[in-house]
Write a protein that holds these residues in place. Structure first.
Motif, PDB file in Angstrom:
ATOM      1  N   TRP A   1      27.944  25.567  46.543  1.00  0.00           N
ATOM      2  CA  TRP A   1      27.063  24.998  45.534  1.00  0.00           C
ATOM      3  C   TRP A   1      27.373  23.512  45.351  1.00  0.00           C
ATOM      4  O   TRP A   1      26.458  22.694  45.238  1.00  0.00           O
ATOM      5  N   ALA A   2      28.670  23.190  45.373  1.00  0.00           N
ATOM      6  CA  ALA A   2      29.072  21.787  45.236  1.00  0.00           C
ATOM      7  C   ALA A   2      28.496  20.965  46.396  1.00  0.00           C
ATOM      8  O   ALA A   2      28.026  19.843  46.206  1.00  0.00           O
ATOM      9  N   LYS A   3      28.527  21.553  47.586  1.00  0.00           N
ATOM     10  CA  LYS A   3      27.988  20.837  48.764  1.00  0.00           C
ATOM     11  C   LYS A   3      26.498  20.573  48.587  1.00  0.00           C
ATOM     12  O   LYS A   3      26.006  19.496  48.911  1.00  0.00           O
ATOM     13  N   ILE A   4      25.802  21.610  48.093  1.00  0.00           N
ATOM     14  CA  ILE A   4      24.350  21.462  47.935  1.00  0.00           C
ATOM     15  C   ILE A   4      24.043  20.421  46.852  1.00  0.00           C
ATOM     16  O   ILE A   4      23.227  19.526  47.057  1.00  0.00           O
ATOM     17  N   SER A   5      24.732  20.538  45.719  1.00  0.00           N
ATOM     18  CA  SER A   5      24.399  19.632  44.616  1.00  0.00           C
ATOM     19  C   SER A   5      24.790  18.183  44.922  1.00  0.00           C
ATOM     20  O   SER A   5      24.138  17.261  44.452  1.00  0.00           O
ATOM     21  N   LYS A   6      25.852  18.009  45.742  1.00  0.00           N
ATOM     22  CA  LYS A   6      26.246  16.628  46.088  1.00  0.00           C
ATOM     23  C   LYS A   6      25.533  16.142  47.340  1.00  0.00           C
ATOM     24  O   LYS A   6      25.755  15.017  47.778  1.00  0.00           O
ATOM     25  N   LYS A   7      24.746  17.039  47.933  1.00  0.00           N
ATOM     26  CA  LYS A   7      24.060  16.722  49.198  1.00  0.00           C
ATOM     27  C   LYS A   7      25.068  16.223  50.244  1.00  0.00           C
ATOM     28  O   LYS A   7      24.830  15.242  50.960  1.00  0.00           O
ATOM     29  N   SER A   8      26.221  16.898  50.294  1.00  0.00           N
ATOM     30  CA  SER A   8      27.250  16.521  51.273  1.00  0.00           C
ATOM     31  C   SER A   8      26.736  16.790  52.683  1.00  0.00           C
ATOM     32  O   SER A   8      25.744  17.512  52.866  1.00  0.00           O
ATOM     33  N   LYS A   9      27.467  16.279  53.670  1.00  0.00           N
ATOM     34  CA  LYS A   9      27.053  16.455  55.063  1.00  0.00           C
ATOM     35  C   LYS A   9      26.916  17.948  55.390  1.00  0.00           C
ATOM     36  O   LYS A   9      27.832  18.732  55.106  1.00  0.00           O
ATOM     37  N   GLY A  10      25.805  18.328  55.934  1.00  0.00           N
ATOM     38  CA  GLY A  10      25.580  19.729  56.315  1.00  0.00           C
ATOM     39  C   GLY A  10      25.263  20.641  55.142  1.00  0.00           C
ATOM     40  O   GLY A  10      25.427  21.859  55.240  1.00  0.00           O
ATOM     41  N   TRP A  11      24.777  20.059  54.015  1.00  0.00           N
ATOM     42  CA  TRP A  11      24.520  20.867  52.811  1.00  0.00           C
ATOM     43  C   TRP A  11      23.449  21.932  53.057  1.00  0.00           C
ATOM     44  O   TRP A  11      23.467  22.985  52.425  1.00  0.00           O
ATOM     45  N   GLN A  12      22.565  21.659  54.022  1.00  0.00           N
ATOM     46  CA  GLN A  12      21.489  22.624  54.281  1.00  0.00           C
ATOM     47  C   GLN A  12      22.049  23.975  54.722  1.00  0.00           C
ATOM     48  O   GLN A  12      21.498  25.028  54.401  1.00  0.00           O
ATOM     49  N   TYR A  13      23.161  23.927  55.444  1.00  0.00           N
ATOM     50  CA  TYR A  13      23.749  25.190  55.931  1.00  0.00           C
ATOM     51  C   TYR A  13      24.337  26.011  54.785  1.00  0.00           C
ATOM     52  O   TYR A  13      24.396  27.228  54.857  1.00  0.00           O
ATOM     53  N   SER A  14      24.747  25.299  53.735  1.00  0.00           N
ATOM     54  CA  SER A  14      25.292  26.016  52.572  1.00  0.00           C
ATOM     55  C   SER A  14      24.214  26.875  51.917  1.00  0.00           C
ATOM     56  O   SER A  14      24.509  27.913  51.327  1.00  0.00           O
ATOM     57  N   ILE A  15      22.966  26.415  52.026  1.00  0.00           N
ATOM     58  CA  ILE A  15      21.861  27.225  51.480  1.00  0.00           C
ATOM     59  C   ILE A  15      21.802  28.552  52.235  1.00  0.00           C
ATOM     60  O   ILE A  15      21.573  29.613  51.643  1.00  0.00           O
ATOM     61  N   ILE A  16      22.022  28.494  53.544  1.00  0.00           N
ATOM     62  CA  ILE A  16      21.997  29.726  54.348  1.00  0.00           C
ATOM     63  C   ILE A  16      23.100  30.681  53.868  1.00  0.00           C
ATOM     64  O   ILE A  16      22.869  31.881  53.710  1.00  0.00           O
ATOM     65  N   THR A  17      24.301  30.139  53.617  1.00  0.00           N
ATOM     66  CA  THR A  17      25.405  30.993  53.172  1.00  0.00           C
ATOM     67  C   THR A  17      25.085  31.647  51.835  1.00  0.00           C
ATOM     68  O   THR A  17      25.176  32.881  51.692  1.00  0.00           O
ATOM     69  N   ILE A  18      24.687  30.834  50.863  1.00  0.00           N
ATOM     70  CA  ILE A  18      24.404  31.400  49.534  1.00  0.00           C
ATOM     71  C   ILE A  18      23.198  32.328  49.597  1.00  0.00           C
ATOM     72  O   ILE A  18      23.204  33.419  49.012  1.00  0.00           O
ATOM     73  N   GLY A  19      22.194  31.925  50.364  1.00  0.00           N
ATOM     74  CA  GLY A  19      21.003  32.778  50.520  1.00  0.00           C
ATOM     75  C   GLY A  19      21.367  34.118  51.139  1.00  0.00           C
ATOM     76  O   GLY A  19      20.943  35.179  50.663  1.00  0.00           O
ATOM     77  N   GLY A  20      22.152  34.071  52.193  1.00  0.00           N
ATOM     78  CA  GLY A  20      22.569  35.303  52.878  1.00  0.00           C
ATOM     79  C   GLY A  20      23.364  36.206  51.960  1.00  0.00           C
ATOM     80  O   GLY A  20      23.171  37.426  51.914  1.00  0.00           O
ATOM     81  N   LEU A  21      24.237  35.593  51.183  1.00  0.00           N
ATOM     82  CA  LEU A  21      25.087  36.343  50.256  1.00  0.00           C
ATOM     83  C   LEU A  21      24.239  37.043  49.184  1.00  0.00           C
ATOM     84  O   LEU A  21      24.360  38.257  48.955  1.00  0.00           O
ATOM     85  N   VAL A  22      23.355  36.264  48.556  1.00  0.00           N
ATOM     86  CA  VAL A  22      22.515  36.816  47.480  1.00  0.00           C
ATOM     87  C   VAL A  22      21.599  37.904  48.045  1.00  0.00           C
ATOM     88  O   VAL A  22      21.435  38.982  47.445  1.00  0.00           O
ATOM     89  N   PHE A  23      21.048  37.646  49.207  1.00  0.00           N
ATOM     90  CA  PHE A  23      20.144  38.612  49.837  1.00  0.00           C
ATOM     91  C   PHE A  23      20.876  39.926  50.110  1.00  0.00           C
ATOM     92  O   PHE A  23      20.378  41.010  49.804  1.00  0.00           O
ATOM     93  N   MET A  24      22.072  39.818  50.677  1.00  0.00           N
ATOM     94  CA  MET A  24      22.837  41.028  51.016  1.00  0.00           C
ATOM     95  C   MET A  24      23.186  41.806  49.752  1.00  0.00           C
ATOM     96  O   MET A  24      23.136  43.043  49.730  1.00  0.00           O
ATOM     97  N   LEU A  25      23.557  41.093  48.696  1.00  0.00           N
ATOM     98  CA  LEU A  25      23.895  41.767  47.432  1.00  0.00           C
ATOM     99  C   LEU A  25      22.668  42.481  46.874  1.00  0.00           C
ATOM    100  O   LEU A  25      22.741  43.651  46.476  1.00  0.00           O
ATOM    101  N   ALA A  26      21.547  41.785  46.877  1.00  0.00           N
ATOM    102  CA  ALA A  26      20.325  42.382  46.333  1.00  0.00           C
ATOM    103  C   ALA A  26      19.935  43.622  47.129  1.00  0.00           C
ATOM    104  O   ALA A  26      19.690  44.692  46.554  1.00  0.00           O
ATOM    105  N   VAL A  27      19.933  43.488  48.440  1.00  0.00           N
ATOM    106  CA  VAL A  27      19.542  44.615  49.300  1.00  0.00           C
ATOM    107  C   VAL A  27      20.510  45.786  49.100  1.00  0.00           C
ATOM    108  O   VAL A  27      20.092  46.941  48.954  1.00  0.00           O
ATOM    109  N   GLY A  28      21.791  45.485  49.060  1.00  0.00           N
ATOM    110  CA  GLY A  28      22.798  46.536  48.917  1.00  0.00           C
ATOM    111  C   GLY A  28      22.664  47.292  47.617  1.00  0.00           C
ATOM    112  O   GLY A  28      22.745  48.527  47.592  1.00  0.00           O
ATOM    113  N   PHE A  29      22.448  46.554  46.516  1.00  0.00           N
ATOM    114  CA  PHE A  29      22.373  47.237  45.223  1.00  0.00           C
ATOM    115  C   PHE A  29      21.008  47.893  44.985  1.00  0.00           C
ATOM    116  O   PHE A  29      20.903  48.823  44.195  1.00  0.00           O
TER     117      PHE A  29
END
Lengths: 207, 221, 260
Positions: free
Chosen positions: A59-87
């Motif tokens: 989240w810090a990477k995304i909010s600071k727009k650090s180098k490669g922040w776009q990939y952090s969206i994939i990580t958080i997206g994947g995590l949230v998606f997996m949690l939602a699907v699992g539950f």
């Protein structure tokens, strides 16, 4: 409370587990099983803590727009998606959760694992270039063992598989036993120092 | 060529290629696959531990069967979250201490049993066996010679390897000689482990290539 | 389910634990009294300072992998003891230390250890909690991410200390390809050959456990090291006795070491 209580908990649990090992009584076995169950539950809570830090970092990477922040969206997206699907769908065979596991996670795991085939080749090359007696011994043993496990080795010289087996069961066994005994002594010593509070870096504050 | 119509197989195949692209160099495809892998797997373990540990071993016994003892692991678990509040973050040390104490305690007798006593017993073999001597005398060959010297060599090897791990004395004189021999055994042992693993690692790669060629592209049966 | 209160077939284990504990405590006591204790040189540990210094000179971070096992694995605990010493030096040199973790309990312990080490080193201000984080519990998911860190952050020094499985070679080879100086150490025998070929220095087996005493030179830890060595002597003597008796067909002695 900050330093003495953790040390006391560690000591009591450590000694209890040592004593438990020698008691076959059902009470002791029940205690052991309960502790193992607790172990898994506490671990599950720690996973939430860990995942929290993972989200924080990305989240810090995304909010600071650090180098490669776009990939952090994939990580958080994947995590949230997996949690939602699992539950939502549960974890039974055939659910979307298990499909993702089978067709995304398993192939990714297997592919990362298979990278070893390439890396083992480069490691072998590195060993070939080493010019010390020790490295040469390592290399000779490795080559004999490699040849001993494939039909080509047998065709090269029919005694190679036997020699490979002999290396495995004698000099290799000797080295393994020597290491294992030494490691065993080191492990017990470290565990004892932790239970007795001699090594206490895990509670912070150093000495 | 008989391409797979299954979108899941396509997804698996493309992710496989993304990971392999790292062998060339770090690139956006690898980065995407890596980040997806991390996110999905982190989520996977949370869900699995909820269904396989927290729910059956804590929620059910505590709330449905009234087993109050299950409060303890729940509390120990909750203490971890105190780390999010810096002022009381130290409370999490209690849970950490529980974990470390249990682990250290369990390891002591188990290590003495498996790593020390069992290994000592395994080394206590006859230094010289009349049986293997007779076999060697009657049929002198590389195999019978190997059988004759194998056990004595193993015993000497264990002693010398162990002497390499002597820390409180300078490796000079007898100890120095023994530890030098110990290093020779260690290197042969490491080489043997290395060689033994190579084929297993290559078969992993063969497995992935088979998946790509067979399940995905349908080039081979 | 048993009804007995003592497992007789584990009596030998109990004797072993009691004797070894007594020896360790004796030497720790001796050390406490101020007896001078010697430790032989361990190349991998001699190189720790140089490795940290190199990262400082190059202005690049240090990567520390505390193994992939749980906190209840003693190898992890040994690694954390070393982390404490590395973190202290890194703090004194103001060098960034990255510690990615695969076990969610190892992570907060690493944070505690590094925070305390920075304090000990007189530089609590350089502690960066965001550099010590959990990635995923998945073995190869973690490896994929650490590989990424190695090629993107390009640490000057990599430490791989603790328990490792098949991933050891992937980590060590990727690290070697980035030109980092690498110090590894593990008690996983099957992984040692890979570290030896791909790393600059490797702590073999028990050296990992001796590292903490070696780096800190604290008398109590050095005392336990002496106790370990004496126990090795006793083990050597017992094994030789067993070998001699077995050679004469007497297996009773060796059988005392059978455990239940």
């Amino acid at each position: 409370m900050r330093r003495q209580l953790p040390l006391a908990i560690c000591f009591v649990m450590g000694v209890s587990m040592v004593v438990q090992f020698f008691i076959p009584h059902r009470v002791s076995q029940e205690f052991y099983r309960t502790i193992l169950d607790w172990y898994r539950i506490v671990f599950a809570f720690s996973l939430v803590l860990g995942t929290g830090t993972l989200i924080k970092v990305h989240w810090a990477k995304i909010s600071k727009k650090s180098k490669g922040w776009q990939y952090s969206i994939i990580t958080i997206g994947g995590l949230v998606f997996m949690l939602a699907v699992g539950f939502i769908t549960g974890i039974q065979e055939g659910t979307l959760f298990m499909k993702i596991f089978e067709y995304v996670e398993v192939p990714l795991e297997a592919t990362m694992f298979s990278l070893l085939a390439f890396y083992i080749a480069s490691a072998a090359y590195r060993a070939f270039r080493a010019r010390t007696v020790e490295a040469t011994l390592l290399l000779i043993a490795a080559v004999v063992l490699m040849l001993g496990r494939i039909p080509f080795g047998y065709y090269l010289w029919h005694k190679i598989p036997g020699i490979a087996e002999w290396i495995l069961t004698n000099p290799n066994m000797a080295a393994k036993r020597g290491i294992v005994i030494g490691v065993g002594l080191g492990m017990i010593s470290t565990a004892l120092k932790i239970i007795l509070g001699i090594e206490r870096s895990y509670i912070g504050g150093g000495k | 060529m008989n391409l797979s119509p299954d979108p899941w197989v396509w997804l698996a195949a493309l992710l496989t290629l993304c990971i392999y692209s790292f062998l060339y160099k770090d690139n956006p495809f690898y980065k995407a696959a890596e980040h997806l892998f991390v996110g999905l797997s982190a989520g996977y373990f949370l869900v699995i531990y909820w269904y396989n540990a927290v729910y059956p071993d804590m929620v059910v016994p505590l709330f449905k069967q009234g087993k109050l003892l299950c409060i303890i692991p729940g509390l120990l678990g909750l203490f971890f979250f105190f780390r999010f509040i810096p002022k009381v973050g130290w409370v999490s040390r209690w849970s950490i201490a529980f974990y470390i104490g249990v682990g250290a305690g369990m390891s002591i007798p188990a290590t003495m049993q498996m790593r020390i006593l069992e290994q000592m017993k395994g080394t206590m073999q006859p230094f010289f066996s009349l049986e293997t001597w007779h076999v060697f005398v009657e049929n002198p060959s590389l195999a019978s010679f190997g059988a004759l010297i194998g056990i004595p060599l193993m015993i000497v090897g264990v002693m010398c390897t162990l002497s390499y791990f002597f820390f409180s004395r300078e490796h000079k004189g007898v100890l120095g000689g023994m530890s030098r021999i110990g290093i020779i055994f260690l290197m042969i042992g490491f080489g043997a482990s290395f060689g033994y693993t190579v084929m297993a690692r290559i078969s992993l790669l063969i497995g992935r290539v088979q998946f790509l060629m067979s399940d995905w592209l349908g080039v081979i049966d | 389910m048993g009804q007995e209160w003592f497992s007789l077939d584990r009596l030998n284990v109990l004797i072993g634990v009691v004797v070894y504990t007594a020896l360790l405590l004796y030497f720790i006591y001796q050390a406490k009294k101020g007896k001078e204790l010697f430790v032989r040189k361990i190349a991998g540990l001699e190189a720790v300072d140089e490795a940290i210094g190199r990262a400082t000179e190059m202005g690049k971070p240090i990567l520390y992998i505390p193994g992939l096992s749980t906190i209840s694995d003693v190898a992890t605990l040994a690694s954390l003891n070393i982390l404490s010493k590395v973190a202290k030096k890194a703090a004194q040199y103001e060098t960034r230390l990255i510690v990615p973790c695969t076990d969610p309990i190892v992570m907060p312990v690493c944070q505690e250890v590094v925070k305390a080490a920075c304090l000990d080193g007189g530089r609590p201000d350089v502690y960066r909690e965001e550099d010590i984080y959990y990635i995923t519990y998945s073995q190869f998911g973690y490896v994929a991410a650490v590989d990424g860190i190695m090629v993107r952050e390009k640490p000057a020094t990599n430490f791989f200390l603790g328990m490792f499985w098949a991933e050891s070679l992937i980590l060590a080879e990727t690290g070697a390809s980035t030109g980092a100086i690498q110090i590894a150490g593990t008690d996983a025998i099957s992984q040692l050959p890979f570290f030896i070929t791909a790393c600059d220095y490797t702590l073999i087996g028990e050296e990992l456990y001796a590292a903490s005493a070696y780096l800190s030179r604290e008398p109590l830890s050095l005392g336990s090291l002496k106790g370990q060595d004496w126990t090795k002597l006793i083990i050597g003597g017992l094994v030789l006795t067993g070998v001699i008796l077995s050679t004469f067909g007497l297996r009773f002695f060796a059988n005392y070491f059978t455990t239940g």
